[in-house]
Scaffold this motif. Sequence first.
Motif, mmCIF file in Angstrom:
data_model
loop_
_atom_site.group_PDB
_atom_site.id
_atom_site.type_symbol
_atom_site.label_atom_id
_atom_site.label_comp_id
_atom_site.label_asym_id
_atom_site.label_seq_id
_atom_site.Cartn_x
_atom_site.Cartn_y
_atom_site.Cartn_z
ATOM 1 N N UNK A 69 50.366 5.858 14.374
ATOM 2 C CA UNK A 69 49.045 5.923 15.019
ATOM 3 C C UNK A 69 49.193 6.280 16.500
ATOM 4 N N UNK A 73 47.858 9.569 18.555
ATOM 5 C CA UNK A 73 47.014 9.495 19.750
ATOM 6 C C UNK A 73 47.676 10.276 20.895
ATOM 7 N N UNK A 76 47.462 14.015 20.317
ATOM 8 C CA UNK A 76 46.087 14.487 20.536
ATOM 9 C C UNK A 76 45.812 14.618 22.027
ATOM 10 N N UNK A 98 42.486 1.630 7.236
ATOM 11 C CA UNK A 98 42.486 1.266 8.657
ATOM 12 C C UNK A 98 41.426 2.066 9.434
ATOM 13 N N UNK A 100 40.836 2.276 12.703
ATOM 14 C CA UNK A 100 41.299 2.897 13.950
ATOM 15 C C UNK A 100 41.975 4.240 13.660
ATOM 16 N N UNK A 103 39.335 6.707 12.954
ATOM 17 C CA UNK A 103 38.649 7.113 14.186
ATOM 18 C C UNK A 103 39.457 8.198 14.919
ATOM 19 N N UNK A 104 40.752 7.917 15.116
ATOM 20 C CA UNK A 104 41.580 8.877 15.855
ATOM 21 C C UNK A 104 41.718 10.189 15.077
ATOM 22 N N UNK A 107 38.717 12.203 15.822
ATOM 23 C CA UNK A 107 38.811 12.867 17.134
ATOM 24 C C UNK A 107 39.585 14.179 17.004
ATOM 25 N N UNK A 122 34.489 9.271 11.344
ATOM 26 C CA UNK A 122 33.757 8.389 12.258
ATOM 27 C C UNK A 122 32.815 7.464 11.485
ATOM 28 N N UNK A 134 34.197 -2.930 19.505
ATOM 29 C CA UNK A 134 34.413 -1.798 20.409
ATOM 30 C C UNK A 134 34.735 -0.532 19.631
ATOM 31 N N UNK A 135 35.474 -0.686 18.533
ATOM 32 C CA UNK A 135 35.801 0.482 17.710
ATOM 33 C C UNK A 135 34.547 0.990 16.997
ATOM 34 N N UNK A 138 32.498 2.875 19.509
ATOM 35 C CA UNK A 138 33.095 4.187 19.828
ATOM 36 C C UNK A 138 32.845 5.174 18.692
ATOM 37 N N UNK A 141 29.231 6.270 18.804
ATOM 38 C CA UNK A 141 29.048 7.229 19.902
ATOM 39 C C UNK A 141 29.562 8.609 19.507
ATOM 40 N N UNK A 142 30.727 8.602 18.863
ATOM 41 C CA UNK A 142 31.323 9.883 18.458
ATOM 42 C C UNK A 142 30.434 10.585 17.435
ATOM 43 N N UNK A 145 27.588 12.122 19.255
ATOM 44 C CA UNK A 145 27.970 13.320 20.007
ATOM 45 C C UNK A 145 28.177 14.510 19.085
ATOM 46 N N UNK B 230 40.870 2.863 23.101
ATOM 47 C CA UNK B 230 40.017 3.895 22.494
ATOM 48 C C UNK B 230 39.360 4.661 23.630
ATOM 49 N N UNK B 233 37.022 10.948 22.876
ATOM 50 C CA UNK B 233 35.717 11.247 22.287
ATOM 51 C C UNK B 233 35.589 12.760 22.163
#
Lengths: 438, 248
Positions: A69, A73, A76, A98, A100, A103-104, A107, A122, A134-135, A138, A141-142, A145, B230, B233
Amino acid sequence: MSKPVLVLFALMSLAAALPAAYGQQEPVRDYELAVTKGLEELQAGNAAGAAVFFRQALAAKPKDRNAALSLGISLAKANDPVAARAALEDAQAVDPADPRIKYELGVVLAKLGEQKSAQDCFAFAASSPLADPSLRDAAQDALAKLAGPPAGPKLSVAAGVEHDSNVILEPAVPVTPSKEKKSDWAAIVAAEGAYRFAISGTTAGQAWYRFYQSVHDELEDFNVQQHTLGAALRAQGGKAAVGGTCDFSYTLVGAKHYSTSNELMPYVEAKFTQSSTTRLRYLFRDVSYYDDPLFAGNSERSGASNTGGLTHAVEVGSAVLVSASYDFTAATADKDYWSYKEQYARLAVQVTAGRWAATASAAYRDTRYDAVVTATAGTQLYPEARHDGAQEYSVEVKRNLSARLSASLSDSLTLNDSNLAPFEYRRNIVGAFVEMHL
Amino acid sequence: MKKRLMLIAVIVLFAAPAFALDKAGEVAFVTGPVFIQRGDARIPASLRGPVMEGDAISTGRGGAARILMVDDSVLTLSEDSRLAIDRYAYDPNKKRAQSVFKLLLGRLRAAIGRANATVATETAVAGVRGTVFDIWYDAVARITRLAVFEGEVEFRNIRLEIKGVRIIRAGQRSSVSLNEPPSPPQPIPPPKPGEGTPGGGTGDVPPLEPPGGAGPMLPGGLQLYLTPPIDQQPKTDTTRVNVNVVFP
């Protein structure tokens, strides 16, 4: 001997008595050390360096979820979304549930232009019971967007003050009467009401009305009020998009009709690489200017222009966007001495860091007018046609104060060099604004 | 006279080959509230900031830090924890360190590098070389828990008069209560199906996540694998309100 010294002696004797284990095969320790160095590099902003250590961690513990992971990140952030995708898919194979990792991966897929797959990732992270708040935030939000602004109405209002060092660029020649004072403060209010609508999953449109009003401290004859009606359409297909905007503006200066303009701008856009976007555009603009005692001869500038332009934007890491653009314009006016050919080149850098965003740009505008300015009787006022070369610099720092409120400070400087001395000028505009999205 | 001789022996044994350093280590990763107590100063921990002998590192709720020592030892401090570096001496010729850490509160993962190290709590002492282990001190229950993932740890009560030293090996756990010798070593329990975090044992040992386990989060909010924050974005365009009117 004091008690602390005795305790220290005992502790160190205990350690000294142990067999030396260092130097043997220690995959767990090697893993911990590599992960720590990787996290250190990543937090220091060296994503490529971090990836080296996370690969070492994976060598010590193959198929480790955390190292894979973190490697994803890092890659990326180092602008290698293809390798990042592979690392994150390895991590996902270890732990498919998982959030997280999902999520990544989202992205990275968004960077690769795979919007639908990114949305799925997402959505998974946003709804996973394993995700912490928080995840989840995020991921939501993603999703927002990626989807763009939600369908329906929106309203934004910006207000602030501006100091313009040179409100009236050419006070005496050829159209504007001279005024002794040319710098002034102004209060600015700008508002936009828009309605966004989705035509299909990949096609969306928007219609808007914009209002702008400046109120000068002293040069009240130069207060600008502008009303703009516009519409836009955009269709996304894989790594390419086509779209266009059109608008109509009605402008008053000093409460008198100053100009009316129509614009039409179709464009095509493509992502030739994972981290870049290229846009080719055409702009047609038709403007009618109106005379009044303050702007005598204003209508001489009325006419149409055609512009072809290209913009190439490159993401450098996750926080920096660099864009370069070039435009060529051919404009015709009622009087030849207001017709011109113009070349415009601009380089801009946008940096985002948390709630902060900063944009800096530098541009050069070369404008060659077609004919020599003449007086009413046909007498040439200057020996040759006007040729301007303008350097334009701007910087803006913006901070999001909340989800709906932001504040910005900006400065823009124009240095216009002309072959005709009366047209040379320097203009600096400093502004402070607050913007609210309702 | 006898006390003085013992003091000299301590100095000769430990001080001679070691050198005082500008720093014992550095902060390699920090998240949330983390502070370093240095003398009377309470300094917010910052990336690559120095950690020195005599420092005490504390983490608040949601805080965590990784400290990379000069000898390549890694100390990972979980939230609501406090660790003092009582002694740290490094011999650059032998490239080895001698270190004494004191875990005053909370949880520590130690991956000991080229060092003879001891980690003490109020109830227990763990002596290690080249070892990876978690040590957790519960200040309310006054109990120290230990789980070893690599190498061996010599584990005993802090009070020398309480006899009993146990060697805890990789894959084993133990604990020391106030005035008690270490409990017999037991295997670290495997993860429960679907739990996502290995460990999850019951009894006197808290659930533990072996390094590189399948999940970064430990029950109770403890996080020892500090995943990058995190902060990525998708990019979006920004729209600015402006007007294109110049005179002329």
